[in-house]
Design an enzyme around this catalytic site. Structure first.
Site, short mmCIF file in Angstrom:
data_model
loop_
_atom_site.label_atom_id
_atom_site.label_comp_id
_atom_site.label_asym_id
_atom_site.label_seq_id
_atom_site.Cartn_x
_atom_site.Cartn_y
_atom_site.Cartn_z
N HIS A 70 13.62 36.95 -34.67
CA HIS A 70 12.75 36.16 -34.11
C HIS A 70 12.02 35.05 -35.14
O HIS A 70 11.60 33.95 -34.60
CB HIS A 70 11.35 37.10 -33.55
CG HIS A 70 11.80 37.82 -32.41
ND1 HIS A 70 11.13 37.67 -31.23
CD2 HIS A 70 12.99 38.64 -31.95
CE1 HIS A 70 11.90 38.49 -30.27
NE2 HIS A 70 12.70 39.22 -30.78
N ASP A 71 12.12 35.32 -36.32
CA ASP A 71 11.49 34.34 -37.34
C ASP A 71 12.61 33.02 -37.47
O ASP A 71 12.38 32.04 -37.21
CB ASP A 71 11.25 34.92 -38.45
CG ASP A 71 10.72 33.52 -39.70
OD1 ASP A 71 9.83 33.04 -38.96
OD2 ASP A 71 10.90 33.72 -40.76
N VAL A 74 13.66 30.54 -34.47
CA VAL A 74 12.67 29.73 -33.70
C VAL A 74 12.54 28.79 -35.01
O VAL A 74 11.92 29.03 -36.19
CB VAL A 74 11.49 30.35 -33.72
CG1 VAL A 74 10.38 29.48 -33.11
CG2 VAL A 74 11.70 31.31 -32.48
N ASP A 78 11.30 30.66 -41.92
CA ASP A 78 10.14 30.26 -42.71
C ASP A 78 8.75 31.40 -42.67
O ASP A 78 7.57 30.50 -42.80
CB ASP A 78 9.58 28.82 -42.19
CG ASP A 78 9.38 28.78 -40.75
OD1 ASP A 78 9.40 29.77 -40.13
OD2 ASP A 78 9.01 27.76 -40.17
N SER A 80 7.08 31.74 -40.00
CA SER A 80 5.96 31.51 -39.05
C SER A 80 5.76 32.47 -38.21
O SER A 80 4.60 32.58 -37.62
CB SER A 80 6.59 30.05 -38.32
OG SER A 80 7.73 30.36 -37.69
N PRO A 166 16.26 33.85 -26.30
CA PRO A 166 16.75 34.13 -24.85
C PRO A 166 15.77 35.36 -24.36
O PRO A 166 15.25 35.96 -25.01
CB PRO A 166 18.24 34.50 -24.95
CG PRO A 166 18.59 34.08 -26.45
CD PRO A 166 17.31 34.06 -27.22
N THR A 249 23.19 57.79 -31.69
CA THR A 249 22.78 57.55 -33.16
C THR A 249 21.70 56.29 -32.99
O THR A 249 21.67 55.06 -33.45
CB THR A 249 23.89 56.99 -33.82
OG1 THR A 249 24.73 55.74 -33.27
CG2 THR A 249 25.10 57.94 -34.07
N ASP A 254 25.26 51.08 -36.22
CA ASP A 254 26.83 51.22 -36.14
C ASP A 254 27.23 50.79 -34.67
O ASP A 254 26.66 50.02 -34.00
CB ASP A 254 27.15 52.66 -36.17
CG ASP A 254 26.47 53.46 -34.99
OD1 ASP A 254 26.03 52.85 -34.23
OD2 ASP A 254 26.71 54.88 -35.11
C1 HEM Z 1 20.10 37.21 -26.62
C2 HEM Z 1 19.56 37.77 -27.56
C3 HEM Z 1 18.55 38.92 -27.64
C4 HEM Z 1 17.84 39.10 -26.32
C5 HEM Z 1 17.55 38.57 -25.14
C6 HEM Z 1 16.93 40.38 -27.16
C7 HEM Z 1 16.04 40.88 -26.48
C8 HEM Z 1 15.36 42.02 -26.72
C9 HEM Z 1 14.43 42.84 -26.05
C10 HEM Z 1 14.06 42.52 -24.54
C11 HEM Z 1 14.23 44.04 -26.74
C12 HEM Z 1 13.13 45.17 -26.08
C13 HEM Z 1 11.75 44.88 -26.53
C14 HEM Z 1 10.75 46.14 -26.10
O1 HEM Z 1 10.94 46.43 -24.87
O2 HEM Z 1 9.98 46.87 -26.64
C15 HEM Z 1 14.76 43.81 -28.04
C16 HEM Z 1 14.99 44.75 -29.10
C17 HEM Z 1 15.31 44.57 -30.16
N1 HEM Z 1 16.04 43.46 -30.74
FE1 HEM Z 1 16.56 42.25 -29.65
N2 HEM Z 1 17.33 40.64 -28.37
C18 HEM Z 1 18.22 39.58 -28.60
C19 HEM Z 1 19.05 39.68 -29.80
C20 HEM Z 1 18.70 40.37 -31.09
C21 HEM Z 1 19.17 39.91 -32.08
C22 HEM Z 1 20.17 38.99 -32.61
C23 HEM Z 1 18.70 40.94 -33.25
C24 HEM Z 1 18.97 41.14 -34.65
C25 HEM Z 1 19.79 40.69 -35.30
C26 HEM Z 1 17.92 41.89 -32.32
C27 HEM Z 1 16.98 42.93 -32.72
C28 HEM Z 1 16.52 43.77 -32.06
C29 HEM Z 1 15.89 45.13 -32.34
C30 HEM Z 1 16.04 45.46 -33.79
C31 HEM Z 1 15.09 45.59 -31.42
C32 HEM Z 1 14.34 46.97 -31.34
C33 HEM Z 1 13.02 46.82 -31.76
C34 HEM Z 1 12.24 47.97 -31.91
O3 HEM Z 1 12.66 49.03 -31.50
O4 HEM Z 1 11.08 47.96 -32.26
N3 HEM Z 1 17.89 41.46 -31.29
N4 HEM Z 1 15.66 42.68 -28.30
#
Ligand code: HEM
Ligand code: NAG
Length: 328
Positions: A70-71, A74, A78, A80, A166, A249, A254
């Site tokens: 997220h950092d 965007v 940095d 932000s 996205p 897991t 993984d």
């Molecule tokens: C198209 C790309 C992505 C979309 C649309 C997306 C969207 C989301 C959404 C909607 C959640 C759940 C939020 C919630 O309901 O609490 C989430 C969780 C998460 N996302 Fe993504 N994400 C994307 C890519 C990524 C990438 C590239 C990473 C890291 C390399 C990432 C890491 C995570 C992690 C670790 C969580 C779990 C957070 C937690 O349990 O606190 N995401 N993501």
């Protein structure tokens, strides 16, 4: 004659050197072990703090990985994202795309440990990058070599968050072009989404696939399980109901994620689309079969993500408190 050539050669290099040094390239200004002289234990301190926090709250490690995404996507890597809302600043954390993000308060636990040893030296942006690196290790992921020397922004880019990150239900072509715009190819994008091997998704991001009718791309038994986790079609966005990204897991970075989505057990629409899109599907199959390959691709893509457009040199600042820009 040889002497002449030598003199000529070194004069030539002598003239060229300032040019080479000045060549403006944000990327090449990051370097391995940037703090080796100014704060030799910086990387070690971050690692110690990440380990300590992991043992207190395992999901901090999950948060550090999401923070990097997220950092960095965007505008720039940095920090932000870490700025809180104050006079003149609206935090990126207030965007709907930041929904569910947690553990921000523990970033300052890491920063405080660094400030005690080397005040005003290590940037919050480098904390974002290195904490993600160490978080991945704690979750059984690869150890990723990352450069440092990023500086902190003096502004928040809240208005750009929705264009850069996205949504959970966006099309795969939009997702791919977003990552492409910062130099991450299809293979790298498939690997980065493997971060969804850990952590959770709240019901508000899942229910569209369950009600009024179940998304046919979901495994029916899995859909029943998800309905049990998310019994209301209209969850209160503040409710804590959620499902684990990966039931097998949930705290391991993984390739189970890829096995799950091949089995039609993806949580988000974007996750499932990795399988239905012919450009991403072959990589999903390969990653599901080979955890080492997933880790290699994940590492490669994290490096590119972490080097997106950094502030270096005299740009930005080194924040004292990651939540606020420095007072003048
Ligand atoms: C198209 C790309 C992505 C979309 C649309 C997306 C969207 C989301 C959404 C909607 C959640 C759940 C939020 C919630 O309901 O609490 C989430 C969780 C998460 N996302 Fe993504 N994400 C994307 C890519 C990524 C990438 C590239 C990473 C890291 C390399 C990432 C890491 C995570 C992690 C670790 C969580 C779990 C957070 C937690 O349990 O606190 N995401 N993501
Ligand atoms: C995607 O989900 C949001 C809610 O999170 C909704 O407002 C929007 O209409 C959905 N878009 C599509 C294309 O389904």
């Amino acid at each position: 004659m040889a002497n002449f050539n030598l003199t000529f050669g070194s004069t030539f290099i002598f003239l060229l050197l300032p040019l080479l040094l000045q060549f403006p390239s944000g990327k090449s200004d990051l370097q391995l072990n940037y703090y080796s002289k100014s704060c030799p234990r910086a990387e070690e301190i971050i690692k110690e703090q990440v380990i300590k926090l992991y043992h207190k709250h395992g999901n901090t490690a999950v948060s550090w990985i999401r923070n990097l995404f997220h950092d960095c996507i965007v505008k720039s890597c940095d920090a932000s994202l870490l700025l809180e809302t104050t006079n003149g600043i609206k935090s990126e954390q207030t965007s709907s795309r930041s929904f569910g993000m947690r553990n921000f308060k523990y970033v300052n636990t890491i920063k405080d440990a660094l400030e005690r040893e080397c005040p005003m030296t290590v940037s919050c942006a480098d904390i974002v990058a290195l904490s993600a690196r160490e978080g991945a290790v704690m979750l059984g992921g690869p150890h990723i070599e990352l450069k440092t020397g990023r500086r902190d922004s003096k502004e928040s880019y809240v208005a750009e968050v929705e264009n850069s990150i996205p949504n959970h239900n966006d099309s795969m072509s939009l997702v791919l072009s977003t990552f492409q715009s910062i130099g991450i190819d299809t293979e790298g994008t498939v690997a980065l989404l493997g971060a969804h091997s850990v952590g959770r998704v709240h019901c508000t991001n899942i229910v569209q696939r369950l009600y009024p009718t179940v998304d046919p791309s979901l495994d029916p038994n899995y859909a029943e399980y998800l309905k049990g986790r998310c019994p209301s079609p209209y969850p209160d966005p503040n409710a804590v109901e959620y499902a684990r990204n990966d039931r097998e897991t949930p705290m391991v970075l993984d390739n189970m994620y890829y096995k799950n989505i091949l089995g039609h057990k993806g949580l988000l629409l974007v996750d499932q689309q990795l399988v239905s899109d012919p450009s991403t599907y072959p990589f999903v199959v390969k990653m599901a079969a080979d955890n080492g390959y997933f880790h290699d691709q994940f590492s490669r893509a994290v490096v590119i993500l972490s080097e997106n457009n950094p502030l270096t040199g005299e740009q930005g600042e080194i924040r004292k408190d990651c939540r606020f820009i420095n007072k003048k």
